[in-house]
Design a protein around this motif. Structure first.
Motif, PDB file in Angstrom:
ATOM      1  N   VAL A 149       0.687  -0.815  -0.051  1.00  0.00           N
ATOM      2  CA  VAL A 149       0.314  -0.174  -0.031  1.00  0.00           C
ATOM      3  C   VAL A 149       1.204   1.444   0.047  1.00  0.00           C
ATOM      4  CG1 VAL A 149      -1.455   1.069   1.000  1.00  0.00           C
ATOM      5  CG2 VAL A 149      -2.163  -1.473   1.402  1.00  0.00           C
ATOM      6  N   LEU A 150       2.017   1.552   0.825  1.00  0.00           N
ATOM      7  CA  LEU A 150       2.929   2.098   0.885  1.00  0.00           C
ATOM      8  C   LEU A 150       3.997   2.309   1.084  1.00  0.00           C
ATOM      9  CD1 LEU A 150       0.650   3.832   3.554  1.00  0.00           C
ATOM     10  CD2 LEU A 150       1.012   5.222   1.895  1.00  0.00           C
ATOM     11  N   ASP A 151       4.957   1.254  -0.032  1.00  0.00           N
ATOM     12  CA  ASP A 151       5.690   0.669  -0.247  1.00  0.00           C
ATOM     13  C   ASP A 151       6.786   2.205  -1.576  1.00  0.00           C
ATOM     14  OD1 ASP A 151       4.261  -0.025  -2.530  1.00  0.00           O
ATOM     15  OD2 ASP A 151       5.485  -1.679  -3.018  1.00  0.00           O
ATOM     16  N   HIS A 152       6.058   2.872  -1.621  1.00  0.00           N
ATOM     17  CA  HIS A 152       6.409   3.338  -2.346  1.00  0.00           C
ATOM     18  C   HIS A 152       7.027   5.434  -2.393  1.00  0.00           C
ATOM     19  CE1 HIS A 152       1.792   3.802  -2.733  1.00  0.00           C
ATOM     20  NE2 HIS A 152       2.046   4.575  -2.558  1.00  0.00           N
ATOM     21  N   LEU A 153       6.634   4.897  -1.442  1.00  0.00           N
ATOM     22  CA  LEU A 153       7.174   6.498  -0.619  1.00  0.00           C
ATOM     23  C   LEU A 153       8.214   7.286  -0.939  1.00  0.00           C
ATOM     24  CD1 LEU A 153       5.471   5.863   3.492  1.00  0.00           C
ATOM     25  CD2 LEU A 153       4.449   7.258   1.076  1.00  0.00           C
ATOM     26  N   PRO A 154       9.007   8.395  -0.518  1.00  0.00           N
ATOM     27  CA  PRO A 154      10.205   9.208  -1.410  1.00  0.00           C
ATOM     28  C   PRO A 154      11.108   8.894  -0.334  1.00  0.00           C
ATOM     29  CG  PRO A 154       8.235  10.967  -1.015  1.00  0.00           C
ATOM     30  CD  PRO A 154       7.565   9.505  -0.172  1.00  0.00           C
ATOM     31  N   HIS A 155      10.761   8.273   0.409  1.00  0.00           N
ATOM     32  CA  HIS A 155      12.274   7.751   1.371  1.00  0.00           C
ATOM     33  C   HIS A 155      12.666   5.990   1.285  1.00  0.00           C
ATOM     34  CE1 HIS A 155       8.399   6.871   4.273  1.00  0.00           C
ATOM     35  NE2 HIS A 155       9.466   5.668   4.532  1.00  0.00           N
ATOM     36  N   GLY A 156      11.823   5.927   0.598  1.00  0.00           N
ATOM     37  CA  GLY A 156      12.679   4.561  -0.152  1.00  0.00           C
ATOM     38  C   GLY A 156      13.423   4.337  -1.819  1.00  0.00           C
ATOM     39  N   SER A 157      14.064   3.300  -2.190  1.00  0.00           N
ATOM     40  CA  SER A 157      14.919   3.637  -3.015  1.00  0.00           C
ATOM     41  C   SER A 157      13.596   3.581  -4.198  1.00  0.00           C
ATOM     42  CB  SER A 157      15.831   2.407  -3.184  1.00  0.00           C
ATOM     43  OG  SER A 157      14.898   1.200  -3.003  1.00  0.00           O
TER      44      SER A 157
END
Length: 419
Positions: free
Chosen positions: A369-377
């Protein structure tokens, strides 16, 4: 004597890890430092903290071993051009009128057969950008198609996230892959609907930048799919005929057979090296993830979370998808999110009457659901693959979240209510 860590300590450790990741500190060290802070603040002392961290990392080692060996298949699919051939064939077969569906389906299938979702997006991107230029699509539209398709494929794949969730819940990998097929199909449908709506909003290809792509000789479609097909057959033997082939064996065997069928046996060491290079950062990240999972598992966070759900009169099965959503939001990673959530909450989820396969399926779906937030690669890799600015990429977050949420809702209805 069993180490007990307070809920406050565990939450503070998680917050420290999240803040450090957002501040661009190396994620593995961020997670390890967060675990140290969590243990010390939570009252475990230095010795107890280290013991719990090592225990948590040790628990994740079986999944890490399987992830490392999965690099054989991933390396073969990418370096031989098999992944690009599969994507190209699907797009050509469906035609321009169904271009957005073809792009989403291509990325879904590549991810479903074992290619990392970010690598799948990067693989399909040159094909998708060429279509965007020809048909006047915005890069935002085609990126949403690729991401949505990738998310759908990710919950039915033999990827690290699925392996970790299956391992922590003690279920067969093939069973977990099958468990979310219907949610994955729903995710694909929702992706196509959202891309169609977004296309009406962002018409024109002015922002699309097409770079020259090196022409490489691709294998035949038949040869390209042999490796994934062999892998899926081997993983399916357990539910079909009762013969259990561990993914540690099935994934590399599929990759090696694929290489031989494509006549590229002399290059196998190159493919193995490439595949390992792709898996090692994930494997190392999961060691850090395991330390945090150990701290959370030894804390009162599980009981506190269940208490909050009871106070809100929410059904107990909601713990599974919520834990997946929260942990993937914290780490901006499906792999880390599903690993921490399944390692931490699996016993509590099964303890309230949810079947292990149902719990694993809901946690895994929630971790998209939220694995695409900006603090991830993933956020930055996908923006780079399509030449998008950070501002443009941020606008996609609500749409991506809707795709993951739709799959999570369907998975929760299936495994929390119906089954």
């Amino acid at each position: 004597m069993e180490v007990q860590i307070t809920t406050l300590g565990a939450l503070l450790g998680l917050v420290v890890a999240i803040v450090l990741i957002i501040k661009k500190v190396q994620p593995v060290y961020s997670l390890i430092l967060g675990a140290v802070v969590g243990g010390l603040v939570g009252g475990a002392g230095i010795e107890g903290t280290v013991s719990v961290m090592i225990s948590g990392a040790k628990d994740i080692m079986p999944a890490i071993l399987r992830i490392v060996t999965s690099g054989v298949l991933a390396g073969v699919l990418i370096k031989t051009g098999a992944a690009a051939k599969i994507a190209d064939q699907i797009v050509k077969s469906l035609g321009e009128k169904r271009a957005l569906f073809a792009i989403a389906l291509s990325t879904m299938i590549l991810t479903a057969v074992g290619v990392f979702i970010d690598v799948a997006v990067i693989t399909v991107a040159p094909i998708a950008l060429a279509i965007a230029k020809k048909l006047g699509y915005s890069p935002m539209v085609i990126l949403l198609a690729m991401i949505g398709g990738g998310k759908a494929g990710n919950i039915v794949s033999p990827n690290p996230n699925t392996i970790a969730a299956a391992e922590n819940f003690g279920v067969e990998l093939s069973s977990l892959m099958v468990a979310n097929i219907i949610p994955a199909i729903v995710g694909l449908v929702v992706t196509v609907i959202l891309t169609s709506l977004l296309n009406k909003k962002y018409k024109g290809a002015k922002e699309t930048k097409i770079e020259e792509v090196e022409e490489v000789e691709l294998p035949s479609f038949f040869a390209a799919i042999i490796g994934p097909v062999v892998t899926i057959i081997l993983l399916s033997l357990r539910p079909l005929v009762g013969i259990s082939i561990d993914p540690l064996i099935a994934l590399p065997v599929g990759g090696i057979i694929g290489v031989l069928v494509m006549g590229k046996g002399k290059n196998i060491n190159e493919y193995l090296t490439f595949g390992l290079s792709k898996m090692m950062p994930v494997a190392i990240l999961l060691i850090g993830t395991g330390t945090v999972a150990g701290i959370i598992k030894a804390s009162g966070l599980q009981a506190t979370t269940i208490g909050v759900l009871n106070a809100l009169n929410m059904p107990a099965f909601v713990l599974a998808p919520i834990s997946g959503i929260l942990m993937c939001a914290a780490t901006a990673s499906t792999t880390s999110g599903s690993t921490i959530a399944s390692a931490t909450f699996s016993q509590a989820i099964v303890g309230v009457g949810i079947s292990p396969i149902g719990g694993a399926a809901m946690v895994h779906a929630g971790a998209t659901v939220l694995d695409h937030l900006p603090h991830g690669s993933f956020f930055h890799a996908t923006a780079g693959a399509t030449g998008m600015s950070i501002g443009q990429r941020l606008k996609l977050i609500p749409y991506e979240s809707l795709v993951g949420l739709s799959m999570t809702l369907v998975s929760t209805i299936m495994w929390g209510i119906i089954f």
